[in-house]
Design a protein around this motif. Structure first.
Motif: not given
Length: 203
Positions: A154-174
């Motif tokens: 059964n489906q119990i979770a959803v995995l999502r992925a992003i490049q680490a550099s993009k994540l840091r950039s977007r979190l910093t911008t936010k």
């Protein structure tokens, strides 16, 4: 007329680096025609060199409670999967077998390679007293999803992925935008209070 070659299982080792690169690449190429989700998944795949793959195998096989099982047919690696023993959450001891990277060569699909690998994984989990088996597979892999659902997953979770550099950039911008917005609101409130105070003093 000869029958199909039997599927033989064994543990992977660093000498399998080249063969496993070929298997992963073959499976990645086979998924290119499965829509936009497949394209996103392909973007996360980067074919390593043999030295890198061998070093990665050493790293993974050196971890406790981790096992990489390969399926052989006529001396060729035609399938593989990765088993991890973990806990359901970081704060309880319910043991979980996490099965990832269920790879089967397109040339050997529908020959019980996946079920043979999963059977070996289940045995490994039982040997380590795992109460739950969790399988993680790419979202675009329709056939594996159908197969796992058919046998009771059964489906119990959803995995999502992003490049680490993009994540840091977007979190910093936010965070920066949030601070700027907060400062602007504070300035406006100060100006409003000053204006109100002047109005009251004139009255």
């Amino acid at each position: 007329m000869s029958g199909r070659p039997p599927i033989v299982l064994r543990d992977a080792d660093r000498e399998d680096a080249s063969a496993l690169i070929a298997l992963w690449s073959e499976c990645a190429d086979a998924g290119q025609d499965e829509g936009s989700e497949a394209f996103t998944q392909q973007a996360l795949w980067r074919e390593p060199g043999v030295a890198e793959a061998a070093a990665a195998l050493d790293l993974n096989l050196g971890r406790p409670d981790k096992r990489i099982i390969v399926a052989m047919a006529d001396g060729e690696i035609v399938g593989a999967t990765v088993c991890d023993i973990t806990t359901l959450t970081p704060i309880n001891l319910t043991r979980v077998l996490l099965v990832t990277e269920i790879q089967v060569s397109p040339r050997f699909r529908r020959r019980s390679v996946a079920s043979t690998l999963l059977s070996a994984a289940a045995t490994y989990g039982e040997e380590h007293n795992c109460e739950i088996v969790v399988a993680a597979i790419p979202v675009h892999s329709r056939e594996p999803h159908r197969y796992l659902t058919k046998i009771g997953f059964n489906q119990i979770a959803v995995l999502r992925a992003i490049q680490a550099s993009k994540l840091r950039s977007r979190l910093t911008t936010k965070a920066t935008n949030s601070r700027d917005t907060g400062k602007l609101i504070a300035v406006r409130r100060t100006l409003r209070r000053r204006t109100d105070a002047r109005g009251h003093s004139r009255a």
